[in-house]
Motif scaffolding. Structure first.
Motif, short mmCIF file in Angstrom:
data_model
loop_
_atom_site.label_atom_id
_atom_site.label_comp_id
_atom_site.label_asym_id
_atom_site.label_seq_id
_atom_site.Cartn_x
_atom_site.Cartn_y
_atom_site.Cartn_z
N THR A 40 0.83 -1.21 0.00
CA THR A 40 0.00 0.00 0.00
C THR A 40 0.86 1.26 0.00
N ILE A 41 2.17 1.14 0.24
CA ILE A 41 3.03 2.32 0.20
C ILE A 41 3.46 2.57 -1.26
N THR A 42 3.85 3.80 -1.55
CA THR A 42 4.19 4.19 -2.92
C THR A 42 5.68 4.49 -3.08
N ARG A 43 6.50 4.22 -2.07
CA ARG A 43 7.92 4.53 -2.15
C ARG A 43 8.60 3.66 -3.22
N LYS A 44 9.47 4.26 -4.00
CA LYS A 44 10.16 3.53 -5.06
C LYS A 44 11.21 2.58 -4.47
N TYR A 45 11.42 1.51 -5.18
CA TYR A 45 12.47 0.54 -4.89
C TYR A 45 12.34 -0.14 -3.51
N TRP A 46 11.16 -0.05 -2.93
CA TRP A 46 11.01 -0.68 -1.63
C TRP A 46 11.19 -2.19 -1.71
N GLN A 47 10.72 -2.81 -2.81
CA GLN A 47 10.85 -4.26 -2.95
C GLN A 47 12.33 -4.66 -3.04
N GLU A 48 13.10 -3.92 -3.82
CA GLU A 48 14.52 -4.22 -3.95
C GLU A 48 15.23 -4.09 -2.60
N ASN A 49 14.81 -3.10 -1.82
CA ASN A 49 15.46 -2.86 -0.53
C ASN A 49 15.20 -3.97 0.49
N ARG A 78 8.74 -22.88 0.16
CA ARG A 78 8.72 -23.63 1.41
C ARG A 78 8.78 -22.74 2.65
N TYR A 79 9.48 -21.59 2.54
CA TYR A 79 9.66 -20.74 3.72
C TYR A 79 9.45 -19.27 3.38
N LEU A 80 8.90 -18.54 4.33
CA LEU A 80 8.97 -17.09 4.38
C LEU A 80 10.04 -16.74 5.41
N TYR A 81 10.96 -15.86 5.04
CA TYR A 81 12.04 -15.48 5.96
C TYR A 81 12.06 -13.96 6.07
N ALA A 137 13.79 -4.91 7.36
CA ALA A 137 15.07 -5.01 6.67
C ALA A 137 14.99 -5.99 5.52
N GLU A 138 14.37 -7.16 5.74
CA GLU A 138 14.30 -8.20 4.72
C GLU A 138 13.00 -8.99 4.84
N ILE A 139 12.38 -9.29 3.70
CA ILE A 139 11.33 -10.31 3.62
C ILE A 139 11.58 -11.08 2.34
N ARG A 140 12.02 -12.31 2.46
CA ARG A 140 12.36 -13.12 1.30
C ARG A 140 11.64 -14.46 1.32
N VAL A 141 11.58 -15.08 0.17
CA VAL A 141 10.86 -16.34 -0.01
C VAL A 141 11.87 -17.40 -0.46
N TYR A 142 11.82 -18.58 0.18
CA TYR A 142 12.79 -19.64 -0.10
C TYR A 142 12.09 -20.96 -0.42
#
Length: 494
Positions: A40-49, A78-81, A137-142
């Motif tokens: 819902t936020i509009t800040r650029k490059y948030w996904q990359e960060n 398999r995992y959300l980290y 800081a991080e939300i990644r999928v494994y």
């Protein structure tokens, strides 16, 4: 023969390649780039960060914002980290299946800084809801496999402990007290934890978690949230870390965790750090005050008062104790407590300047402590931090089961003797004895059981012989096969 050797070499290469492929496949594959991130936020490059693996590129999501992550079943998630930059006060994770039905809702408020959620195969969407401001800081999928090194399957914080290590900074627990957790926690099985005081630098928190886990801690440590203030900082900053505030905080922790033994810094601050000095004094003050119901009545009402039994300070010059830092520990496959402490210190990569290197016997050696406070008397020189502490007080103590004593059997009352001759009490029968001749016959009897020690020795001696014959048999079989194959090859050449 050349063909035979070529075949053997080929088989070895195939085996090594398969082993290498298996090792490579143990690491979980990062599937984040194959997922659809939205917010819902509009800040650029948030996904990359939040998928770049860097703690410093954190993003603040305001209250009521969402992070939506979707994927197809084919990619094998398999995992959300995730790695929070700050522990969230309130956050919810909602998991949905392929039909959009809510499968699970998890409260993440106040959770671990670095954590992972294992997912069922039917999950295809995850939504993080920032009930309060969320600093990510991080939300990644494994996929399937081993997660990043910063992840550890922590158990919840301990409710009660046998010993508590109080370290001013992340790395101080390894640098000065690094033998305590390996010896008393992992090796001897006492329940303990580590309290880190200065935990406002995010990277150092991750380093602290990595080092503590390596030393054998399994319950999540305590991150107090005080600032790290070098001695060069102005007095205004130093006033945010006072003896009164630190003592009151520690009294609350002592009453909550109820440690029997507390271990902390040198009163001289090891290399002179003013926060080390202040913390060591606060630990001594808090140990005495935690049993006083008039001090901090709020924490006394919440947790009850508590009497700390012993306080050991690093390098304390009186009632000294030396930890056995050079003895191999079974819990660490033969590594010593000092070796484990040194490995844990390496986890603090941001502190490897070499200014204060870890040492075993040196000026700040991890083996040197002194009993600075005791409610159970002085030590006798056994070099045991739990000397004079009753076993019944330990977290792991289990009371023995009650046993029922059988009632004595009723005996018949002897009748009075009417005959004077019969009234004389008989002499006790002599104990049966065995003459040397009879004993020799018994010993010589082949049917008599042999002593247990002799049986054990014979069995122990026979095992190497059996192994030797087995090896010789295998070698003979290999030699026979080689001769037969060589003969066949020679015949074909003729």
């Amino acid at each position: 023969m050349k063909r035979l050797f070529c075949i053997l070499i080929l088989l070895i290469l195939v085996f090594c390649s398969a082993s290498a492929a298996e090792t490579d496949s143990e690491k979980a594959v990062d599937l984040s780039r194959k997922c659809d991130y939205s917010s819902t936020i509009t800040r650029k490059y948030w996904q990359e960060n939040i998928t770049d693996g860097e703690l410093d590129t954190h993003i603040v999501f305001p209250k009521d914002s969402k992070i939506d992550i979707r994927w197809s079943e084919q990619i094998g998630v398999r995992y959300l980290y995730w790695e929070w930059y700050e522990q969230p006060k309130a956050c919810t994770l909602n998991l949905y299946d392929g039909d959009g039905e809510l499968v699970e809702s998890v409260d993440l408020g106040g959770g671990y800084l670095n954590y992972a959620k294992e997912l069922e195969s039917n999950i295809s969407k995850a939504v993080f809801v920032a009930t309060e401001e969320l600093n990510v800081a991080e939300i990644r999928v494994y996929g399937e496999g081993e997660l990043p090194d910063n992840y550890h399957p922590w158990l919840p914080e301990a409710e009660k402990v046998d010993f508590l290590i109080v370290a001013m900074h992340p790395d101080d627990d390894a640098l000065f007290m690094g033998a305590v957790m390996p010896i008393y926690g992992a090796e001897q099985g006492y329940t303990g934890t580590i309290l880190f005081m200065a935990t406002r630098t995010r990277l150092r928190c991750t380093e602290a978690l990595n080092g503590a886990y390596l030393m054998g801690l399994r319950t999540y440590p305590i991150l107090a949230g005080f600032p790290d203030i070098p001695s060069t900082m102005p007095q205004e900053l130093k006033d945010t870390f006072t003896l009164e505030d630190v003592t009151e905080y520690l009294v609350g922790q002592f009453r909550k965790l109820k440690p029997l033994v507390v271990v902390s810094h040198d009163l001289e601050g090891e290399y002179g750090h003013w926060q080390h000095k202040l913390l060591a004094q606060a630990v001594l003050d808090a140990a005495a005050l935690s049993a006083d119901p008039s001090y901090s009545p709020e924490t006394a009402a919440e947790w009850g008062v508590w009497e700390v039994k012993k306080v050991y300070l690093h390098l304390y010059p009186e009632n000294t104790l030396e930890l056995a830092t050079d003895i191999p520990l079974a819990a660490f496959d033969g590594k010593t407590a000092y070796e484990i402490a040194a490995l844990a210190y390496e986890c603090h990569e941001s502190q490897q300047s070499g200014v204060h290197p870890i040492s075993e016997y040196g000026e700040y050696g991890v083996r040197y402590f002194g009993l600075a406070y005791s409610n159970v008397g002085l030590d006798s020189g056994k070099n045991d931090m739990f000397e004079n502490i009753e076993q019944e007080l330990l977290v792991s103590y289990t009371p023995p089961e009650a046993t029922i004593t059988p009632s004595p059997e009723a005996t018949a009352t002897p009748q009075p003797q009417t005959d004077a001759a019969e009234s004389v009490e008989p002499s006790p029968s002599p104990e049966p004895t065995v003459t040397p001749e009879v004993q020799a016959e018994i010993t010589a009897d082949p049917n008599s059981p042999a002593p247990l020690a002799a049986e054990g020795t014979e069995a122990a001696d026979s095992e190497p012989m059996q192994l030797l014959w087995l090896i010789l048999g295998i070698l003979l079989a290999v030699l026979t096969v080689s001769v037969v194959v060589a003969g066949i090859l020679m015949r074909k050449r003729r």
